[in-house]
Motif scaffolding. Structure first.
Motif, PDB file in Angstrom:
ATOM      1  N   THR A 185      -5.280  -1.098   7.259  1.00 13.22           N
ATOM      2  CA  THR A 185      -4.597  -1.939   8.241  1.00 13.22           C
ATOM      3  C   THR A 185      -3.256  -2.418   7.697  1.00 13.22           C
ATOM      4  N   ARG A 186      -3.240  -2.825   6.422  1.00 14.20           N
ATOM      5  CA  ARG A 186      -1.981  -3.229   5.780  1.00 14.20           C
ATOM      6  C   ARG A 186      -0.970  -2.096   5.803  1.00 14.20           C
ATOM      7  N   PHE A 187      -1.434  -0.886   5.500  1.00 16.80           N
ATOM      8  CA  PHE A 187      -0.538   0.267   5.448  1.00 16.80           C
ATOM      9  C   PHE A 187       0.161   0.481   6.785  1.00 16.80           C
TER      10      PHE A 187
ATOM     11  N   TYR B 298      -4.414  10.551   0.873  1.00 23.48           N
ATOM     12  CA  TYR B 298      -4.680   9.733  -0.312  1.00 23.48           C
ATOM     13  C   TYR B 298      -6.137   9.291  -0.321  1.00 23.48           C
ATOM     14  N   ASP B 299      -6.620   8.825   0.812  1.00 25.56           N
ATOM     15  CA  ASP B 299      -7.997   8.344   0.928  1.00 25.56           C
ATOM     16  C   ASP B 299      -9.002   9.457   0.636  1.00 25.56           C
TER      17      ASP B 299
ATOM     18  N   VAL C  24       0.845  -1.196   0.000  1.00 29.79           N
ATOM     19  CA  VAL C  24       0.000   0.000   0.000  1.00 29.79           C
ATOM     20  C   VAL C  24       0.879   1.245   0.000  1.00 29.79           C
ATOM     21  N   HIS C  25       2.043   1.166   0.624  1.00 28.15           N
ATOM     22  CA  HIS C  25       2.973   2.297   0.625  1.00 28.15           C
ATOM     23  C   HIS C  25       3.399   2.673  -0.788  1.00 28.15           C
ATOM     24  N   TRP C  26       3.754   1.683  -1.604  1.00 25.76           N
ATOM     25  CA  TRP C  26       4.162   1.994  -2.975  1.00 25.76           C
ATOM     26  C   TRP C  26       3.024   2.687  -3.721  1.00 25.76           C
ATOM     27  N   ARG C  27       1.800   2.267  -3.482  1.00 28.50           N
ATOM     28  CA  ARG C  27       0.652   2.868  -4.150  1.00 28.50           C
ATOM     29  C   ARG C  27       0.458   4.322  -3.715  1.00 28.50           C
ATOM     30  N   ILE C  28       0.520   4.573  -2.412  1.00 25.19           N
ATOM     31  CA  ILE C  28       0.214   5.901  -1.886  1.00 25.19           C
ATOM     32  C   ILE C  28       1.350   6.889  -2.113  1.00 25.19           C
TER      33      ILE C  28
ATOM     34  N   ALA D 192      -1.031  13.516  -2.491  1.00 27.83           N
ATOM     35  CA  ALA D 192      -1.220  12.865  -1.190  1.00 27.83           C
ATOM     36  C   ALA D 192      -0.050  13.171  -0.262  1.00 27.83           C
ATOM     37  N   LEU D 193       1.168  13.167  -0.812  1.00 28.54           N
ATOM     38  CA  LEU D 193       2.335  13.440   0.024  1.00 28.54           C
ATOM     39  C   LEU D 193       2.360  14.897   0.481  1.00 28.54           C
ATOM     40  N   ALA D 194       1.985  15.809  -0.412  1.00 29.72           N
ATOM     41  CA  ALA D 194       2.016  17.227  -0.050  1.00 29.72           C
ATOM     42  C   ALA D 194       0.985  17.541   1.028  1.00 29.72           C
TER      43      ALA D 194
END
Length: 307
Positions: free
Chosen positions: A153-155, A140-141, A29-33, A39-41
């Motif tokens: 939860t995975r994230f 991101y969400d 999930v990290h690679w996706r987000i 999302a990062l900003a």
């Protein structure tokens, strides 16, 4: 981000060594987000606001970093450190994380009220790590694409091993865990002029001059919108920072565009090629990604991290 970049004087190449795994798998999930700069900003600003609620962290950042005089450089260095922990080869990630820890070991002082602090205090390390996870995930969400509860939860689970490399002892396993951490620290939270000074830098575009001007204020207000109500109240961030419909639509449009257009010079694309995957791997459908991982014999779980 260029293919070859640097941090604290070290040259890093996300394309090399060929085949060298990251601490997190390509289907994490990290690679996706983390591939999405919006999302990062937004998430990064939200994380800083959550951190600045505590006088110890606020004083540490404002008194010992270059942020207020060099927001662009400081933001870039923070971004590189975040990216290398997710996409970088493990050897580079360990080197950068150790460098960050060495730098933080020299940071300490007193808050304006005379309370001593050290950047490597475990309580502060745990909170800073948790705010980053909360900020990026929720940005991101909210502004890019919904994240299922299972993936949330995975994230949180994925981030624990890398966080421990920084000296973090407790990582939340869920949003509920994060909110419990927040409640424990909440009696310390307080408003301060530095918070609005920081938001002023974001709104002015000094920290991200390459972003369209229309997004500067939206980034700040989007970040404020992610704060739990208790934190926003403690920071006394009034209606000036309310997210308008126009702000939300601008962020969602920018997030959608960033989600579809690969930055071939960015860490996500370069890390994909390092593992033998197409540069646009992360921009393909989830089914196509799974098929490519099978074809390349790549594990679909985070790489083991030595304790």
């Amino acid at each position: 981000m260029d293919e070859m970049t640097s941090y604290l004087g070290w040259k890093m190449d996300f394309t090399q060594p060929a085949g060298d795994p990251a601490y997190l798998a390509p289907d994490s999930v990290h690679w996706r987000i983390y591939k999405n700069p919006i999302a990062l900003a937004v998430g990064g600003v939200a994380a800083v606001l959550l951190e600045f609620a505590d006088a110890r962290i606020r004083s540490g950042v404002w008194d010992h970093s270059t942020y207020k005089v060099d927001p662009i450089g400081r933001s870039k260095r923070t971004g590189v450190a975040a990216m290398v922990g997710v996409y970088g080869p493990q050897s580079a990630a360990r080197r950068v994380i150790q460098g960050v820890s060495n730098m933080h070991a020299r940071v300490g002082g007193e808050t304006p009220k005379g309370e001593a602090y050290q950047a490597l205090d475990v309580e502060l390390l745990d909170w800073v790590s948790a705010t980053a996870a909360y900020g990026f995930l929720n940005a991101y969400d909210r502004f890019v694409a919904p994240v299922s509860e299972a993936d949330k939860t995975r994230f949180y689970a994925e981030g624990g091993p890398v966080a421990r490399l920084y000296g973090v002892q407790y990582s939340p396993a869920s949003t509920a865990d994060f909110l419990a951490m927040m409640q424990k620290l909440a009696p310390r939270f307080e408003p301060h002029p530095i918070v609005e000074e920081f938001l002023g830098i974001i709104e002015s575009g000094q920290a991200a001059p390459s972003a369209p001007k229309v997004l500067h204020r939206a980034l700040a207000k989007g970040a404020v919108s992610l704060l739990p109500p208790l934190v926003r109240e403690k920071l006394a961030l009034d209606a000036r920072y309310d997210l308008t419909l126009a702000d939300k639509l601008a962020l969602k449009l920018a997030g959608a565009v960033a989600e579809r257009i690969p930055d071939l010079k960015g860490a996500p694309c370069q890390a994909s090629t390092r593992l033998g995957l197409p540069a646009d791997f992360l921009y393909r459908s989830r089914a196509a990604q799974a098929r490519l991982l099978r074809e390349h014999g790549l594990a679909s779980s985070p790489a083991a991290v030595a304790a």
